[in-house]
Enzyme design. Sequence first.
Site, short mmCIF file in Angstrom:
data_model
loop_
_atom_site.label_atom_id
_atom_site.label_comp_id
_atom_site.label_asym_id
_atom_site.label_seq_id
_atom_site.Cartn_x
_atom_site.Cartn_y
_atom_site.Cartn_z
N ASP A 107 1.34 -0.65 0.05
CA ASP A 107 -0.26 0.06 -0.06
C ASP A 107 0.94 1.47 0.17
OD1 ASP A 107 1.03 0.59 2.09
OD2 ASP A 107 -1.11 0.51 3.90
N HIS A 108 0.23 2.11 0.77
CA HIS A 108 0.96 3.57 0.27
C HIS A 108 1.80 3.61 1.73
CE1 HIS A 108 -2.37 3.91 2.69
NE2 HIS A 108 -2.05 5.27 3.54
N CYS A 126 3.01 -3.38 3.92
CA CYS A 126 2.41 -2.09 3.91
C CYS A 126 3.45 -1.58 5.49
CB CYS A 126 1.52 -1.82 4.41
SG CYS A 126 0.38 -3.00 6.05
N THR A 173 2.82 -1.41 8.12
CA THR A 173 3.31 -2.04 9.48
C THR A 173 3.22 -3.95 9.02
OG1 THR A 173 1.22 -2.53 10.13
CG2 THR A 173 2.39 -1.08 11.27
N GLY A 174 2.98 -4.01 8.20
CA GLY A 174 2.95 -5.27 7.67
C GLY A 174 1.98 -6.32 7.81
N MET A 203 -1.93 -6.76 6.34
CA MET A 203 -1.24 -7.42 5.11
C MET A 203 -1.62 -8.64 6.13
SD MET A 203 -1.06 -5.60 2.47
CE MET A 203 -0.97 -4.10 1.24
N HIS A 208 9.58 -23.76 9.87
CA HIS A 208 8.50 -24.43 11.16
C HIS A 208 6.80 -24.57 10.38
CE1 HIS A 208 10.95 -24.56 15.22
NE2 HIS A 208 10.95 -24.82 14.03
N ARG A 267 8.62 -33.13 12.14
CA ARG A 267 7.14 -33.06 12.97
C ARG A 267 6.37 -31.70 13.45
NH1 ARG A 267 11.79 -30.75 15.71
NH2 ARG A 267 11.50 -28.85 17.04
N HIS A 268 6.93 -31.06 12.38
CA HIS A 268 6.46 -29.39 12.10
C HIS A 268 5.04 -29.68 10.77
CE1 HIS A 268 8.55 -27.57 14.35
NE2 HIS A 268 9.65 -28.07 14.07
C1 RB5 Z 1 -1.79 2.71 6.96
O1 RB5 Z 1 -2.02 3.85 7.11
C2 RB5 Z 1 -1.59 1.93 7.46
O2 RB5 Z 1 -2.47 0.96 8.12
C3 RB5 Z 1 -1.18 0.75 6.22
O3 RB5 Z 1 -0.16 0.65 6.03
C4 RB5 Z 1 -0.09 -0.84 7.59
O4 RB5 Z 1 0.17 -0.68 8.41
C5 RB5 Z 1 -1.96 -1.56 8.12
O5 RB5 Z 1 -1.72 -2.78 8.73
#
Ligand code: RB5
Length: 157
Positions: A8-9, A65, A67-68, A71, A98, A132-133
Amino acid sequence: MKIAIASDHGGFDQKAPLKEYMESLGHEVVDMGPGTADRCDYPDYADKVARYVAAGKADRGVLICGTGIGMALTADKVPGIRAAVIQTPQFAELFREHNNGNVLCISGRFSTLDLNKEIVHIFLTQEWAGGRHAIRVEKVMREDDPSFQGVGEDFGA
Ligand code: RB5
């Protein structure tokens, strides 16, 4: 391998350099957008990549994104997907070894490009341990099956 990538942005600035990095390692990379850094909704891009991977059109996915987290939340809802937010090389190793992770979700705001390159490299090279995993990953994936009724409240208790 064939890899689908999107952002995303919040992850846009790292998308092109990570695509180029994966190509330099010999992978085929499909950029699923966005095409500009304009504000957009991460679930749209997570959905595209996750469905593409789940359909077998790519071997793995990479999503970036802010934080990730968003997503990973979205991608994991697509049957067949094992996605997680990864912030350290050690977690990248274990995510593959794992969990047989197939969609890597990384942060464009809290992880540097160099760290994410290292994480991506491990994601693409670390083998799944199986053994085992395997039974645990099978148990993860049974949650995709609408007929699965859950383990109940008293398993192993
Ligand atoms: C967008 O502002 C932010 O929420 C997105 O990039 C992401 O961190 C969401 O989990």
